[in-house]
Design a protein around this motif. Structure first.
Motif, PDB file in Angstrom:
ATOM      1  N   UNK A   1       0.900  -1.033   0.101  1.00 32.42           N
ATOM      2  CA  UNK A   1      -0.043   0.174   0.138  1.00 32.42           C
ATOM      3  C   UNK A   1       1.022   1.452  -0.282  1.00 32.42           C
ATOM      4  N   UNK A   2       0.571   2.889  -0.285  1.00 37.04           N
ATOM      5  CA  UNK A   2       0.982   3.480  -0.833  1.00 37.04           C
ATOM      6  C   UNK A   2       0.647   5.099   0.028  1.00 37.04           C
ATOM      7  N   UNK A   3       0.728   5.331   0.998  1.00 42.29           N
ATOM      8  CA  UNK A   3       0.379   6.762   0.884  1.00 42.29           C
ATOM      9  C   UNK A   3       0.998   7.924   0.463  1.00 42.29           C
ATOM     10  N   UNK A   4       0.531   9.173   0.076  1.00 47.80           N
ATOM     11  CA  UNK A   4       1.629  10.024  -0.080  1.00 47.80           C
ATOM     12  C   UNK A   4       0.685  11.510   0.884  1.00 47.80           C
ATOM     13  N   UNK A   5       1.712  12.589   1.193  1.00 46.17           N
ATOM     14  CA  UNK A   5       1.376  14.136   1.101  1.00 46.17           C
ATOM     15  C   UNK A   5       1.688  14.856   0.024  1.00 46.17           C
ATOM     16  N   UNK A   6       1.818  15.393  -0.601  1.00 49.93           N
ATOM     17  CA  UNK A   6       2.502  15.772  -2.063  1.00 49.93           C
ATOM     18  C   UNK A   6       2.021  17.812  -1.627  1.00 49.93           C
ATOM     19  N   UNK A   7       2.849  18.544  -1.439  1.00 48.08           N
ATOM     20  CA  UNK A   7       2.493  19.881  -1.597  1.00 48.08           C
ATOM     21  C   UNK A   7       2.912  21.099  -2.587  1.00 48.08           C
ATOM     22  N   UNK A   8       1.219  21.384  -3.601  1.00 53.94           N
ATOM     23  CA  UNK A   8       1.736  21.811  -4.702  1.00 53.94           C
ATOM     24  C   UNK A   8       1.358  22.912  -4.797  1.00 53.94           C
ATOM     25  N   UNK A   9       1.422  24.248  -5.693  1.00 51.17           N
ATOM     26  CA  UNK A   9       1.495  25.462  -5.938  1.00 51.17           C
ATOM     27  C   UNK A   9       1.124  25.866  -7.231  1.00 51.17           C
ATOM     28  N   UNK A  10       0.785  26.632  -7.835  1.00 54.83           N
ATOM     29  CA  UNK A  10       0.573  26.943  -9.492  1.00 54.83           C
ATOM     30  C   UNK A  10       2.089  27.422  -9.476  1.00 54.83           C
ATOM     31  N   UNK A  11       2.251  26.680 -10.753  1.00 51.85           N
ATOM     32  CA  UNK A  11       3.778  26.797 -11.118  1.00 51.85           C
ATOM     33  C   UNK A  11       3.477  28.343 -12.152  1.00 51.85           C
ATOM     34  N   UNK A  12       3.261  29.140 -12.633  1.00 53.03           N
ATOM     35  CA  UNK A  12       3.381  30.283 -12.687  1.00 53.03           C
ATOM     36  C   UNK A  12       3.454  31.361 -11.834  1.00 53.03           C
ATOM     37  N   UNK A  13       2.487  31.244 -11.286  1.00 54.62           N
ATOM     38  CA  UNK A  13       1.938  32.602  -9.815  1.00 54.62           C
ATOM     39  C   UNK A  13       2.842  32.138  -8.647  1.00 54.62           C
ATOM     40  N   UNK A  14       2.506  30.647  -7.707  1.00 53.70           N
ATOM     41  CA  UNK A  14       3.050  30.121  -6.840  1.00 53.70           C
ATOM     42  C   UNK A  14       2.788  30.230  -5.784  1.00 53.70           C
ATOM     43  N   UNK A  15       0.977  30.341  -5.832  1.00 54.22           N
ATOM     44  CA  UNK A  15       0.142  30.364  -5.162  1.00 54.22           C
ATOM     45  C   UNK A  15      -0.108  29.428  -5.050  1.00 54.22           C
ATOM     46  N   UNK A  16      -0.968  29.230  -4.034  1.00 50.37           N
ATOM     47  CA  UNK A  16      -2.112  27.759  -3.671  1.00 50.37           C
ATOM     48  C   UNK A  16      -3.345  27.119  -4.739  1.00 50.37           C
ATOM     49  N   UNK A  17      -3.458  26.270  -4.893  1.00 53.20           N
ATOM     50  CA  UNK A  17      -4.632  26.497  -6.009  1.00 53.20           C
ATOM     51  C   UNK A  17      -6.143  26.226  -5.499  1.00 53.20           C
ATOM     52  N   UNK A  18      -5.816  26.363  -3.389  1.00 56.41           N
ATOM     53  CA  UNK A  18      -7.217  25.238  -2.994  1.00 56.41           C
ATOM     54  C   UNK A  18      -8.403  27.054  -3.624  1.00 56.41           C
TER      55      UNK A  18
END
Length: 402
Positions: free
Chosen positions: A95-112
């Motif tokens: 089994x696998x579990x992952x926590x990935x933190x991402x941001x918009x590639x152009x602006x660098x802000x959250x996508x939420x």
């Protein structure tokens, strides 16, 4: 009152004032909130703190592990123009579990803040997992606004994600497979017994010592809804075995029943085993750029290796990625050195360093053993030759002394 005697990872005294101040500030802080475990196999939530929540969003994934899964996830994120700020991935019991933190590639802000984009990313990740029956739960994306849903230590969250997965959170059977081969690291032994005289449940954990082991056991006990009343943690004289004992009760102040003790035992066994990172440890350092993680994981997959654990960080324009890799057939199959050389050549501008190679260590030990055996054999041969040389003179006696 809790008393801890600590050292850094090199076994030296901690003298850095910034580190000491951080520990003191963190322990004295009351702003600690923890989320309840969710059953989603793919979830997008705000980041760990209110300040960072404007900078990136967190994606949580659980499912059945397979070779190349992280590469496919990174390819999807790159295709939807998301930059990976950090990522942590664990595997255990297929089994696998992952926590990935991402941001918009152009602006660098959250996508939420973009519900349509969140829905699109969730849909594509859900398709990636569900298309091959790697997902057993519904997929949802949520934007949490309550403070209690914001702060969460990533590794604790990974423990919770795996513990909530019935196929990875509990070890079936009596744990006999945890016994190592003779001459290897200590076995993992977990005992959960009833202390009827004092109304406690007595927990003992004995295993090989690794960083963050205390964190794993205490978080597991806490997430299982138990309170630690007394405890003792030490390293045994061999220097490689850790010993922990705890007196616990549930939140109602009662000792655990027999089924509850068995469940806690299996949860602790699973949590401890998840901490042990086996395989070849590769560290990749490079200037950060869009699609870097997707390219690195694709190269690892195309060279026939599977990722057992991953830790990715990007800060100040530099990316530091750590991967534990192995042959898809298992840890018993060594990875050829030329495979690592090929990966290093294909990565290009990045710096690839092998930080730990258990196969090379085993080969080195075998070579040292063979060299020692050769020396012993040579000494035996010389002594035997000397004995044979002097043997004809043993029958001679003194005839006359002048």
């Amino acid at each position: 009152m809790d008393v801890f005697y600590v050292t850094d990872r090199d076994g030296e005294k901690v003298t850095d004032e910034a580190t000491l101040n951080y520990i003191q500030t963190t322990l004295e802080s009351d702003d600690c909130y923890y989320t309840e475990a969710r059953d989603n196999s793919a979830d997008i939530v705000p980041s760990e703190s209110e300040e960072d929540s404007h900078q990136y969003s967190s994606i949580e994934l659980t499912g059945t592990d397979r070779p190349g899964l992280l590469s496919e996830v990174c390819a999807v994120l790159s295709d939807v123009r998301c930059a990976v700020v950090s990522a942590d991935l664990w595997t255990c019991n297929t089994r696998v579990a992952a926590v990935v933190q991402v941001a918009d590639a152009a602006t660098g802000v959250a996508i939420s803040a973009d519900p349509a984009r969140v829905a699109e990313i969730s849909r594509r990740l859900a398709h990636l997992l569900r298309s091959r029956s790697w997902c057993h739960a519904t997929v949802a994306a949520s934007v949490a606004e309550e403070p209690s849903l914001v702060a969460m230590h990533k590794e604790r969250r990974l423990h919770q994600l795996m513990a909530a997965d019935p196929e990875s959170g509990v070890i079936e059977g009596d744990g006999a497979y945890l016994q190592p081969a003779p001459g290897t690291t200590p076995a993992t032994v977990v005992e959960v017994t009833d202390c009827a005289q004092r109304g406690y449940t007595f927990v003992v954990v004995r295993c090989r010592d690794v960083p963050k082991l205390l964190f794993d056991t205490v978080c597991t006990i806490t997430d299982a809804q138990y309170v630690v009343y007394h405890g003792n943690v030490s390293t045994e004289p061999d220097g490689v075995t850790a010993y922990q004992e705890y007196y616990v009760r549930n939140k109602a102040g009662l000792a655990a029943t027999e089924p509850e003790r068995l469940l806690l035992k299996r949860q602790l066994e699973a949590a401890v085993e998840r901490r042990f990172a086996d395989g070849i440890e590769l560290e990749v350092r490079s200037g950060d750029r869009a699609g870097l993680l997707s390219d690195v994981t694709r190269i690892i997959r195309e060279n026939g290796l599977t990722i057992l654990r991953a830790g990715v960080k990007s800060q100040g324009g530099e990316a530091v990625d750590t991967f534990y890799v192995s042959d898809p057939m298992g840890l018993d199959y060594p990875v050829e050195p030329r495979t690592i050389d090929t990966i290093r050549a294909q990565i290009g501008e990045a710096t690839l360093r092998v930080k730990k190679n258990p196969f090379a260590d085993a080969d080195q030990q075998q070579q040292q053993h063979d060299a020692a055996a050769s020396v012993v054999g040579a000494i035996a041969f010389i002594l035997g030759s000397v004995y044979k040389f002097y043997r004809p003179f043993q029958s001679l006696a003194l005839v006359k002394l002048y």
